[in-house]
Design a protein around this motif. Sequence first.
Motif, mmCIF file in Angstrom:
data_model
loop_
_atom_site.group_PDB
_atom_site.id
_atom_site.type_symbol
_atom_site.label_atom_id
_atom_site.label_comp_id
_atom_site.label_asym_id
_atom_site.label_seq_id
_atom_site.Cartn_x
_atom_site.Cartn_y
_atom_site.Cartn_z
ATOM 1 N N UNK A 1 0.842 -1.176 0.000
ATOM 2 C CA UNK A 1 0.000 0.000 0.000
ATOM 3 C C UNK A 1 0.889 1.242 0.000
ATOM 4 N N UNK A 2 1.368 1.672 -1.153
ATOM 5 C CA UNK A 2 2.361 2.738 -1.206
ATOM 6 C C UNK A 2 1.866 4.087 -0.699
ATOM 7 N N UNK A 3 0.533 4.308 -0.640
ATOM 8 C CA UNK A 3 0.059 5.612 -0.198
ATOM 9 C C UNK A 3 0.035 5.752 1.320
ATOM 10 N N UNK A 4 0.357 4.697 2.075
ATOM 11 C CA UNK A 4 0.399 4.800 3.525
ATOM 12 C C UNK A 4 1.608 5.625 3.938
ATOM 13 N N UNK A 5 1.354 6.620 4.746
ATOM 14 C CA UNK A 5 2.402 7.529 5.190
ATOM 15 C C UNK A 5 3.085 6.954 6.433
ATOM 16 N N UNK A 6 4.403 7.049 6.477
ATOM 17 C CA UNK A 6 5.150 6.656 7.667
ATOM 18 C C UNK A 6 5.851 7.895 8.210
ATOM 19 N N UNK A 7 5.820 8.033 9.540
ATOM 20 C CA UNK A 7 6.364 9.210 10.206
ATOM 21 C C UNK A 7 7.330 8.752 11.289
ATOM 22 N N UNK A 8 8.505 9.402 11.346
ATOM 23 C CA UNK A 8 9.458 9.151 12.429
ATOM 24 C C UNK A 8 9.227 10.214 13.486
ATOM 25 N N UNK A 9 8.988 9.782 14.722
ATOM 26 C CA UNK A 9 8.710 10.706 15.819
ATOM 27 C C UNK A 9 9.782 10.553 16.887
ATOM 28 N N UNK A 10 10.519 11.630 17.137
ATOM 29 C CA UNK A 10 11.541 11.639 18.181
ATOM 30 C C UNK A 10 10.940 12.305 19.411
ATOM 31 N N UNK A 11 11.081 11.657 20.574
ATOM 32 C CA UNK A 11 10.473 12.146 21.815
ATOM 33 C C UNK A 11 11.393 11.873 22.991
ATOM 34 N N UNK A 12 11.092 12.500 24.111
ATOM 35 C CA UNK A 12 11.811 12.152 25.327
ATOM 36 C C UNK A 12 11.517 10.696 25.632
ATOM 37 N N UNK A 13 12.525 9.991 26.126
ATOM 38 C CA UNK A 13 12.392 8.558 26.338
ATOM 39 C C UNK A 13 11.271 8.250 27.324
ATOM 40 N N UNK A 14 10.440 7.296 26.940
ATOM 41 C CA UNK A 14 9.345 6.812 27.781
ATOM 42 C C UNK A 14 9.005 5.387 27.376
ATOM 43 N N UNK A 15 8.249 4.717 28.192
ATOM 44 C CA UNK A 15 7.857 3.336 27.884
ATOM 45 C C UNK A 15 6.761 3.382 26.822
ATOM 46 N N UNK A 16 7.140 3.190 25.588
ATOM 47 C CA UNK A 16 6.207 3.195 24.466
ATOM 48 C C UNK A 16 6.393 1.892 23.721
ATOM 49 N N UNK B 1 13.976 8.766 22.440
ATOM 50 C CA UNK B 1 13.698 7.560 21.659
ATOM 51 C C UNK B 1 13.004 7.994 20.371
ATOM 52 N N UNK B 2 13.073 7.140 19.381
ATOM 53 C CA UNK B 2 12.515 7.428 18.052
ATOM 54 C C UNK B 2 11.523 6.328 17.714
ATOM 55 N N UNK B 3 10.305 6.731 17.394
ATOM 56 C CA UNK B 3 9.245 5.781 17.052
ATOM 57 C C UNK B 3 8.916 5.913 15.569
ATOM 58 N N UNK B 4 8.776 4.783 14.911
ATOM 59 C CA UNK B 4 8.323 4.744 13.524
ATOM 60 C C UNK B 4 6.829 4.461 13.564
ATOM 61 N N UNK B 5 6.033 5.379 12.987
ATOM 62 C CA UNK B 5 4.575 5.291 13.063
ATOM 63 C C UNK B 5 4.005 5.180 11.665
#
Length: 194
Positions: free
Chosen positions: A46-61, A87-91
């Motif tokens: 599904x190429x139209x799905x957007x992926x976002x990298x989110x950098x945040x203060x470290x937490x239990x995610x 930490x960096x989350x791929x969403x």
Amino acid sequence: MNAGELRDKVTLLSAAGSGEDLRWETTAQLWVKAETLPPRCPCGDNPELEEVAMTMRRRALAPCTPVEWNGKRGMVLDVAPVGKQYSRALVRMAEPKLCAAMRPQVEKGELNRPVTTMREIAVFPGYLEEKEPVYTRSMPQTASRQACQLTTPKREALLPGDLVRIGRTHYTVAASYTMRPDRDVYDLTIQREQ
């Protein structure tokens, strides 16, 4: 990384309720630095799905946590530490589904006879992807078996034969397997008569 770069607000969500009253509840709100990533491969599922990298203060995610950002909902695919404080989350910005899992339970009914009822065992978020439909021909009609794949966080394991209700549609768990230690993947089917 400078803390002043955390300018985007993200809401962490969780599934709540039971029965017909399933809803999203806000768990927390975070300040993040969000960067939209280029598509991985134009030939993907599904190429139209957007992926976002989110950098945040470290937490239990945990992976498979539903989030809301810029009015869109998505699910965390992966979380990795960045230094000591962040930490960096791929969403993946694809709408997560509210799922309710039910398991058949045999109880004694009137006249002491066994009666099968469906007992709700869990409510959780999930990411549903459709697969190619499978057609089977049996006289006098053709049945279409729509196959889907559901990715969920590690919760109570679903067994083949359990039902998963997503919206008003009931799916049967056909098979389950673990891709990673933090999430489960299930093959679901729904029967439709044509």
